[in-house]
Design an enzyme around this catalytic site. Structure first.
Site, short mmCIF file in Angstrom:
data_model
loop_
_atom_site.label_atom_id
_atom_site.label_comp_id
_atom_site.label_asym_id
_atom_site.label_seq_id
_atom_site.Cartn_x
_atom_site.Cartn_y
_atom_site.Cartn_z
N GLU A 1 0.82 -1.22 0.00
CA GLU A 1 0.00 0.00 0.00
C GLU A 1 0.86 1.27 0.00
O GLU A 1 0.45 2.30 0.53
CB GLU A 1 -0.96 0.01 1.20
N GLY A 2 2.03 1.18 -0.59
CA GLY A 2 2.94 2.32 -0.65
C GLY A 2 4.00 2.20 0.42
O GLY A 2 3.72 2.24 1.62
#
Length: 535
Positions: free
Chosen positions: A419-420
């Site tokens: 998610e980053g």
């Protein structure tokens, strides 16, 4: 360790969250009695239905058998029970058959479920994100077909972004979407896909970014829903391999191949990335909840062990519990304080997200955008750090498989990657939240925190003054980082330190709220360290 204690701490923390009373006024169905009952049910389900799966899933793992993923024993049944109990649709629209409760209700229950079995909740996180995405971007027929079936657990969904040459650099995605006879066909490879295949649902829809035109970078990307089956027949979607991982063994991480797979365009062509954030944002909040769940478990294990383990003291007397030893007390304090500061921050963010939507408040939306990279990043780090520190309290007893801490540590490590990554969150925090948004979220944060300090200063003036000074320091640091826009390489080199300094300030705000006064000096020291690195 106690799921019930975690639920009680969450209820108490909600009562301290300023936005919660405001949210309850807008949503009278979220009265105290109802929320307490919901949390009690979530704690019971997590402890009895999910927690027993955790060691089994870690030991056996997901298996690729004749091209399809088979999950460990008990996972399919637990997932169906989770969905049938309504947990999968807790914040889903009523039109999809969901409870349509505020996202705060997911944020209070989610850490209990992640504590029970984070591996299985990886599937739930993707499905909940897909539900929000479909509600925001799908055409009515697609939303009507998929939404209720995702909420019921009959069907499942994934998020498909990364490729071998396009991880964080999304603009290099090469998966192609072409129209043939009025139908979109998707061809390419996707990697790192959690629950890309499994035996829990009869159909899986992949929320997928693909290049649909010749525009460069992200402008050429569109968003599609690509089912693994269409009209009961395979749709050109296959699993090429499962990744062998440090942790989350029961969560299948798949490399996927799409061969002219039929896809449904979601939203507007060429705006796929911006539309995908309807799915990414709740999944980033979920990462913070995952970290909180594991940190809560680690803190409980460390405290329980230290209260029972007896060592040291005078040789002519019975040995005392190690919880009485000053160094162990220090370790336990740091674990618990970090966990509760994160709990307060997760609830602050979730209530802000709800209020921004319900009141159409742009300022609160800016505050949510400011806090989201912090919660994602430091939720991940708190989960890992708490497990790491708890192992130190237990010593050798925490390093063996009989104790779940080493399992938590392995599972938690990936949260700072998906998610980053932390680096990507830092770049977003600096270049978008400070530069592009002109510091609007920072300004709202400072205003909210200072208002709370002013109210509490009557009873605790010294503590309020310490946090106020910390906020002033952050404002000055933000000015210095804003002035560095003309030196982008130098500024980006310092982005991680700036984000960590901001988290130290947010932590000071939360520490004041929960009366964790012993942590205030540490928050200032951490801020000073990271601010110095920004110089």
């Amino acid at each position: 360790m106690s799921f019930a204690d975690q639920a009680s701490r969450t209820l108490a923390m909600l009562a301290l969250t300023p936005g919660w009373a405001r949210l309850q006024a807008l949503r009278p169905d979220c009265d105290d009695a109802t929320v307490a009952m919901l949390l009690d049910a979530a704690a019971g389900f997590a402890e009895t239905a999910l927690a027993p799966l955790n060691p089994v899933g870690d030991q056996i793992g997901a298996q690729l058998v004749e091209g399809h993923v088979v999950l460990p024993p008990g996972f399919v049944q637990a997932f169906h029970a989770y969905a049938e109990s309504g947990w999968l649709g807790i914040d889903a629209p009523a039109s999809f058959g969901g409870m349509d409760l505020p996202i705060t209700m997911q944020a209070v229950c989610g850490p209990l479920f992640d504590r029970g079995c984070m591996a299985l909740m990886m599937a739930a996180g993707s499905i909940r994100g897909a539900i929000q995405l479909l509600a925001a971007s799908a055409d009515p027929a697609t939303a009507e077909e998929w939404g209720p079936r995702l909420v019921s657990g009959e069907w499942a969904a994934t998020i498909c972004i990364s490729e071998p040459e396009a991880g964080s650099d999304i603009g290099r995605i090469r998966t192609k979407a072409e129209q043939r006879d009025g139908t979109w066909r998707i061809t390419g490879q996707k990697i790192w896909i959690s629950f890309g295949d499994h035996d829990m649902a009869s159909r899986i829809g992949h929320c997928l970014l693909a290049r649909s035109n010749d525009e460069p970078g992200t402008r050429g990307l569109s968003l599609f829903l690509v089912p693994d089956h269409v009209d009961g027949a395979p749709n050109g979607v296959s699993v090429e391999r499962l990744e062998e991982k440090l942790g989350l063994h029961a969560s299948p991480t798949c490399a996927m191949r799409f061969r002219a797979a039929q896809g449904i365009l979601l939203g507007e062509e060429g705006r796929g990335l911006s539309q995908l954030f309807a799915m990414i944002e709740p999944m980033r909040l979920h990462t913070g909840c995952q970290g909180l769940g594991l940190a809560s478990a680690a803190a409980d294990i460390a405290e329980d062990y230290a209260a029972q383990r007896r060592q040291g003291g005078r040789p002519d007397q019975a040995p005392p519990p190690i919880a009485r030893h000053p160094d162990v007390r220090r370790q336990l304090h740091d674990i618990r304080a970090g966990t509760e500061i994160l709990r307060a921050a997760v609830l602050e963010l979730s209530t802000v997200m709800d209020l921004a939507r319900l009141e159409n408040d742009a300022g609160l939306g800016d505050l949510a955008s400011f806090m989201l990279p912090l919660i994602k990043t430091f939720g991940a780090e708190t989960g890992f750090d708490a497990a790491h520190a708890a192992i130190q309290v237990l010593g050798g007893a925490g390093y063996v498989r009989d104790c779940p801490l080493e399992h938590y540590l392995r599972d938690a490590r990936v949260m700072a990657l998906y998610e980053g990554t932390t680096g990507m969150q830092a770049l977003d925090f600096l270049t978008r939240r400070l530069w592009r948004d002109e510091g609007r979220g920072l300004a709202v944060f400072l205003a909210h925190a200072r208002s709370e300090l002013a109210t509490g200063a009557v009873a605790r003036p010294e503590q309020a003054a310490r946090v106020a000074s910390l906020l002033d320091d952050l404002a000055l640091l933000a000015q210095a980082m804003t002035a560095m826009q003309s030196q982008p390489d130098a500024a980006l080199y310092r982005a991680d330190s700036f984000m960590r300094a901001a988290w130290a300030a947010v932590s000071g705000w939360m520490a004041f709220r929960i009366h964790a006064d012993e942590s205030l000096a540490l928050c200032q020291a951490r801020f000073d360290l990271h601010a110095a690195r920004c110089a």
